[in-house]
Design an enzyme around this catalytic site. Structure first.
Site, PDB file in Angstrom:
ATOM      1  N   MET A  29      41.101  33.247  46.867  1.00 28.80           N
ATOM      2  CA  MET A  29      39.860  33.918  47.297  1.00 28.80           C
ATOM      3  C   MET A  29      39.338  34.762  46.134  1.00 28.80           C
ATOM      4  O   MET A  29      38.621  35.745  46.337  1.00 28.80           O
ATOM      5  CB  MET A  29      40.119  34.765  48.528  1.00 28.80           C
ATOM      6  CG  MET A  29      40.533  33.902  49.726  1.00 28.80           C
ATOM      7  SD  MET A  29      40.170  34.627  51.328  1.00 28.80           S
ATOM      8  CE  MET A  29      41.122  36.119  51.257  1.00 28.80           C
ATOM      9  N   GLY A  35      49.681  37.353  39.979  1.00 26.27           N
ATOM     10  CA  GLY A  35      50.279  36.467  40.990  1.00 26.27           C
ATOM     11  C   GLY A  35      49.585  35.111  40.984  1.00 26.27           C
ATOM     12  O   GLY A  35      50.230  34.053  40.960  1.00 26.27           O
ATOM     13  N   HIS A  36      48.237  35.147  40.980  1.00 30.76           N
ATOM     14  CA  HIS A  36      47.484  33.884  40.925  1.00 30.76           C
ATOM     15  C   HIS A  36      47.769  33.155  39.614  1.00 30.76           C
ATOM     16  O   HIS A  36      47.888  31.929  39.589  1.00 30.76           O
ATOM     17  CB  HIS A  36      45.974  34.145  41.005  1.00 30.76           C
ATOM     18  CG  HIS A  36      45.526  34.792  42.279  1.00 30.76           C
ATOM     19  ND1 HIS A  36      45.085  36.079  42.339  1.00 30.76           N
ATOM     20  CD2 HIS A  36      45.442  34.299  43.542  1.00 30.76           C
ATOM     21  CE1 HIS A  36      44.741  36.381  43.584  1.00 30.76           C
ATOM     22  NE2 HIS A  36      44.949  35.322  44.342  1.00 30.76           N
ATOM     23  N   SER A 192      45.433  41.232  45.958  1.00 26.01           N
ATOM     24  CA  SER A 192      44.057  41.656  45.653  1.00 26.01           C
ATOM     25  C   SER A 192      43.729  42.944  46.406  1.00 26.01           C
ATOM     26  O   SER A 192      42.887  43.725  45.970  1.00 26.01           O
ATOM     27  CB  SER A 192      43.074  40.555  46.041  1.00 26.01           C
ATOM     28  OG  SER A 192      43.430  39.359  45.386  1.00 26.01           O
TER      29      SER A 192
END
Ligand code: PAF
Length: 284
Positions: A29, A35-36, A192
Site C-alpha cells: 500500500m 520491510g517492503h 507504515s
C-alpha cells in the site's frame, strides 16, 4: 516504469512471459520502508522481473479506520523502487481497480470471502470485512499481473495464512513466499503506521516485541501452558497500552491451542497513542 493502468501492466508482463521470464509481485500500500525493501530484494533474487503494486486499497479499511490519513508517498516509493531495480511500479486509482463511481460494497462488487473462522479471529474480531477486502484486491492484483511468485511479510501473519488458504482453495497458480519481519534495532517491527507515533510512542511500542520475546523465552524454558504464557504479558503493560489481543495459535491454521508447541505463533495487537500496532513471533 510507473504504470497507472491495468492494460499497461498486462501488455508489459505479457512481453516478459513470451520471453519465458519469471515474474514476482510485491503487493504494497506504498509508504515503503525497509520491510517492503526486504520483500523486493527477495523477489529480485527469485524472479527475472519484479512488479511492485502501490495501492491504498479502500475496501480493506473499516469506516472508522485510517484510510484518509494513511501515508501516500508515491514519489519516495518510486525512488526506492528504482534503486532496488524494480521493473514496474503499478499505482492504479481506486476507479481503475473498482470501476468509476462504483459503490465499494458487496452489494455491487464481487468479493473474495475466506472461511468465517480465518477472517473473524485475531485482527478480524475488530476489523470486520478487512480480510475480505485484502483477499479481493490481492486476487485482482494476481489476475492483473499474473506473477509466478508473490511476496508477503510475516509481520501480517494472519494475512499471509489467509492468502495461502485462498490460493489453495481457488487453485491460483502462484507461489506465495513469506519473508521474515524486519525490525528497528530497538526491536520495533517496521510498519507504515509507525509514522503516526511520537518518539515516546515508539518507546512505549517496544512493549509488543518485549512481550513476544518473553513468551518465547518462557516457552524455551519449558512453559507450554498457553494461559500461563499469556499471563506473562501483564507485567509489561502500563496505562499507555491498550491491548486488543494476545493469542498463541497454530502458525498454519490459526487454531487455538491449550498447549504451545513447535508450530505455535504468538500474536499481539495493541494500541499505543491510539495507533493500532501488530506483531508476532514463532515460538520455534
Ligand atoms: O499488506 C498490505 O500492505 C496490504 O494488505 C496488501 C497485501 C498490499 C493488500 O492491499
Amino acid at each position: 516504469m510507473l504504470f497507472h493502468k491495468i492494460e499497461e501492466v498486462r501488455t508489459e508482463v505479457l512481453k516478459w512471459k513470451k520471453e519465458g521470464l519469471t515474474v514476482g509481485l510485491v503487493p504494497t500500500m506504498g509508504a515503503l520502508h525497509a520491510g517492503h525493501l526486504s520483500l523486493i530484494k527477495k523477489a529480485k533474487e527469485t524472479c527475472d522481473k519484479v512488479v511492485v503494486s502501490d495501492f491504498v486499497n479502500p475496501i480493506q479499511f473499516g469506516p472508522s479506520e485510517d484510510f484518509d490519513k494513511y501515508p501516500r508517498t508515491l514519489d519516495a516509493d518510486m525512488e526506492l523502487c528504482s534503486k532496488e531495480g524494480v521493473d514496474i511500479v503499478f499505482a492504479p486509482s481506486a476507479d481503475e481497480m473498482y470501476g468509476e463511481g462504483r459503490r465499494l460494497s458487496n452489494d455491487t462488487l464481487t468479493y473474495v470471502c475466506p472461511p468465517f473462522f480465518y477472517v473473524n479471529t485475531l485482527c478480524g474480531k475488530t476489523r470486520t470485512g478487512h480480510f475480505d477486502g485484502v483477499c479481493t484486491v490481492v486476487l485482482k492484483l494476481f489476475n492483473i499481473v499474473q506473477p509466478d511468485y508473490a511476496f508477503f511479510g510475516q509481520k501480517d501473519a494472519q494475512q499471509v495464512i489467509i492468502i495461502k488458504k485462498m490460493v489453495k482453495d481457488l487453485n491460483v497458480p502462484i507461489q506465495i513466499i513469506q519473508c521474515p519481519i524486519v525490525r528497528e534495532e530497538s526491536g520495533l517491527a517496521l510498519s507504515s503506521r509507525n509514522k503516526y507515533l511520537s518518539e515516546q510512542g515508539k518507546k512505549d511500542a517496544l512493549v509488543l516485541s518485549k512481550i513476544l520475546n518473553n513468551i518465547k523465552s518462557c516457552y524455551e524454558k519449558g512453559i507450554t501452558d498457553v494461559e500461563a504464557l499469556k499471563e506473562t504479558a501483564y507485567s509489561f503493560l502500563t496505562d499507555k497500552h491498550d491491548m486488543e489481543y494476545l493469542e498463541i495459535v497454530d502458525r498454519n491454521t490459526l487454531e487455538n491451542k491449550t498447549k504451545a508447541d513447535e508450530n505455535s505463533i504468538a500474536l499481539i495487537a495493541c494500541r499505543v497513542e491510539n495507533v493500532r500496532l501488530i506483531d508476532n513471533i514463532y515460538l520455534k
